[in-house]
Design an enzyme around this catalytic site. Structure first.
Site, PDB file in Angstrom:
ATOM      1  N   CYS A 150      69.142 -14.557  25.103  1.00 56.30           N
ATOM      2  CA  CYS A 150      68.116 -15.097  24.217  1.00 56.30           C
ATOM      3  C   CYS A 150      66.712 -15.389  25.110  1.00 56.30           C
ATOM      4  CB  CYS A 150      68.326 -16.110  23.600  1.00 56.30           C
ATOM      5  SG  CYS A 150      69.325 -17.491  24.571  1.00 56.30           S
ATOM      6  N   GLN A 177      64.950 -24.489  27.571  1.00 54.98           N
ATOM      7  CA  GLN A 177      65.511 -23.686  26.468  1.00 54.98           C
ATOM      8  C   GLN A 177      66.207 -24.785  25.479  1.00 54.98           C
ATOM      9  OE1 GLN A 177      66.680 -20.266  29.781  1.00 54.98           O
ATOM     10  NE2 GLN A 177      68.019 -20.553  27.912  1.00 54.98           N
ATOM     11  N   HIS A 243      63.258 -21.114  22.313  1.00 58.96           N
ATOM     12  CA  HIS A 243      63.033 -21.340  23.881  1.00 58.96           C
ATOM     13  C   HIS A 243      61.881 -21.071  24.237  1.00 58.96           C
ATOM     14  CE1 HIS A 243      67.218 -21.238  23.968  1.00 58.96           C
ATOM     15  NE2 HIS A 243      67.506 -19.870  24.482  1.00 58.96           N
ATOM     16  N   ASN A 323      65.854 -18.869  19.433  1.00 54.18           N
ATOM     17  CA  ASN A 323      66.801 -18.220  20.295  1.00 54.18           C
ATOM     18  C   ASN A 323      68.048 -17.655  19.463  1.00 54.18           C
ATOM     19  OD1 ASN A 323      66.692 -21.314  20.240  1.00 54.18           O
ATOM     20  ND2 ASN A 323      68.902 -20.904  20.918  1.00 54.18           N
TER      21      ASN A 323
END
Ligand SMILES: NC(=O)c1ccc[n+]([C@@H]2O[C@H](COP(=O)([O-])OP(=O)(O)OC[C@H]3O[C@@H](n4cnc5c(N)ncnc54)[C@H](OP(=O)(O)O)[C@@H]3O)[C@@H](O)[C@H]2O)c1
Length: 345
Positions: A150, A177, A243, A323
Site C-alpha cells: 500500500c 501510515q 497513507h 491504503n
C-alpha cells in the site's frame, strides 16, 4: 455474463474492502469466501468483524466461509482474490495456481520474483504478460499476479509521471501510515494512541524494491528494474485510513514544480471499471493532501499529491492514497479487471 470470483482471506481488513467493492460489480460476482480454520463453517456475518460503515452486503452475509484450499472453490470460478497474511499466501497461493485458478494477490510473498507480474494497471499494464513466462517456467494453468504494498502504490503513480517527464535518479521517502495498514490485529490501541512508531517491519525494503520493479521495463521475457536508488523510512501514526508520504527526488533533467504538477495531473488513467477518471489529483494548497479530507477521492481510488517544491537536484512532494482501497483491495480488483480486459479470464 459475469465472471465468478472467490476471495481467500475474506474476513480481514482487505477482504472486507473487496466485498464492499464487489457489491455489486458489473464484471465479477462473489461465489466463494474462505478464511482461517477459526472461521470455517460460519456464515460470513458471524466470522467477519465487520468494520466498514456501510452494512455487510445481504447476499454475502449468509454465505458460508470455506476452508482456504482449492477444493473449497467451485470449478466455475476462474479468478481468486487473495488477502491472506503473506506467510499463509506463500504456502497456499501456488496450490491455487496449480489447480488452474488465476490469483490476484495482496500478499507480499513472491512480489519480487522475476516471473511474477507486479502491476499497477495505469502504470505498467504491459507487465501482466509476464504470466506467459511464469506459465512456461512453472507449468501452471492458473497464474499468480501481485499488486504492490500500500505505501508503494501511494508514491509510484506520481513517480511514474516524473520518470516519464524528467527521468529519476534517486528517490527518498518518509511515510505516515494509517493503522488499518497493519490489519485488524496489527497495532493495539495502547501502542498507537498518543504515539507514533518510527519503523514498520519489512515495509522500507518493500518500498525500495517494488517501486523499482513497477517502474522497470518489460521486454517480453523479463523486467529490467528502474536504475534509480530508492530509500524509505516508514512510520505508523494514529490515523485510521490513508497513507501520507513525503517524497524527495533527484531527476535527470531539470524539473520545475509547475512542470512536475502538470506531468502528475495529466498522467493518463485507464478505462477499467474501477479506475479513477483522473489518477493523480494535484493540490496547490500546501496543506493538502490530508488523510481525512482526501483519502476518499474517486471512491478511494485516486492518488492525491501536493506540496511540490524545487530541491537542489529535483522535486519534493507529498502524496496520499487510501491504503485498504487504492492500496490493497482496489489494487487487486483493478488487476482482476486488467486480466479480464487482456483475455486471461
Ligand atoms: N491492510 C492494508 O492496508 C494492506 C495493504 C496492502 C497489502 N496488505 C496485505 O494484504 C493481506 C491481508 O491484510 P489484512 O490487513 O486484510 O489482514 P487481516 O485483517 O489480518 O486479515 C487476514 C485474513 O486472512 C485470514 N487468515 C489468517 N490466517 C489464515 C490461515 N492460516 N489460513 C487461512 N486464512 C487465514 C484471516 O481469517 P480469520 O478472520 O479467520 O482469521 C483473514 O481473513 C496481507 O498480506 C497484508 O500484508 C494489506
Amino acid at each position: 455474463m459475469t465472471t465468478r470470483v472467490g476471495i481467500i482471506g475474506a474476513t480481514g481488513a482487505v477482504g472486507q474492502r473487496l466485498i464492499q467493492l464487489l457489491d455489486p460489480h458489473p464484471e465479477f460476482e462473489v461465489a466463494a469466501l474462505t478464511a482461517s480454520e477459526d472461521s470455517t463453517g460460519s456464515t460470513y456475518e458471524e466470522a467477519a468483524k465487520w468494520r466498514i460503515s456501510a452494512p455487510i452486503p445481504e447476499r454475502v452475509a449468509d454465505m458460508e466461509v470455506g476452508e482456504t484450499s482449492p477444493e473449497a472453490i467451485p470449478d466455475d470460478v476462474s479468478l481468486v482474490f487473495s488477502s491472506l497474511p503473506s506467510s499463509v499466501g506463500a504456502a497456499v497461493e501456488p496450490a491455487f495456481c496449480e489447480a488452474g485458478y488465476i490469483v490476484s494477490s495482496n500478499s507480499s510473498n513472491g512480489r519480487a520474483d522475476e516471473d511474477v507480474p507486479l502491476t499497477i494497471p495505469e502504470v505498467n499494464a504491459d507487465h501482466i504478460d509476464l504470466i506467459e513466462v511464469q506459465r512456461d517456467r512453472r507449468g501452471w494453468d492458473g497464474a499468480l499476479v501481485k499488486n504492490p504494498n500500500c505505501s508503494t502504490i501511494t508514491m509510484v503513480p506520481p513517480l511514474a509521471a516524473l520518470e516519464e517527464a524528467f527521468g529519476l535518479e534517486r528517490v527518498t521517502v518518509s511515510t505516515l501510515q494509517a493503522v488499518s495498514g497493519a490489519g485488524y490485529s496489527g497495532v493495539t490501541s495502547m501502542e498507537i494512541i498518543d504515539n507514533a512508531i518510527p519503523h514498520i517491519g519489512g515495509e522500507e525494503a518493500k518500498m525500495e524494491t517494488e517501486s523499482r520493479k513497477l517502474l522497470g521495463t518489460f521486454d517480453g521475457a523479463e523486467v529490467e528494474w528502474l536504475d534509480a536508488r530508492v530509500d524509505a523510512s516508514c512510520n505508523r501514526i494514529p490515523t485510521l485510513d490513508g497513507h501520507l508520504e513525503n517524497v524527495w527526488t533527484d531527476t535527470v533533467a531539470e524539473a520545475t514544480p509547475d512542470a512536475a504538477a502538470e506531468a502528475m495531473g495529466s498522467y493518463p488513467g485507464l478505462d477499467l471499471h474501477s479506475s479513477p477518471d483522473r489518477l493523480v489529483h494535484v493540490f496547490e494548497d500546501p496543506k493538502r493532501p490530508q488523510p481525512r479530507l482526501d483519502r476518499d477521492r474517486e471512491n478511494g481510488m485516486a492518488i492525491a499529491a501536493g506540496g511540490l517544491q524545487p530541491t537542489e537536484g529535483g522535486i519534493q512532494f507529498n502524496c496520499l492514497a487510501h491504503n485498504t482501497l487504492r492500496g490493497a483491495a482496489g489494487a487487486s480488483l483493478l488487476n482482476g479487471e486488467l486480466l479480464l480486459e487482456n483475455g486471461y479470464l
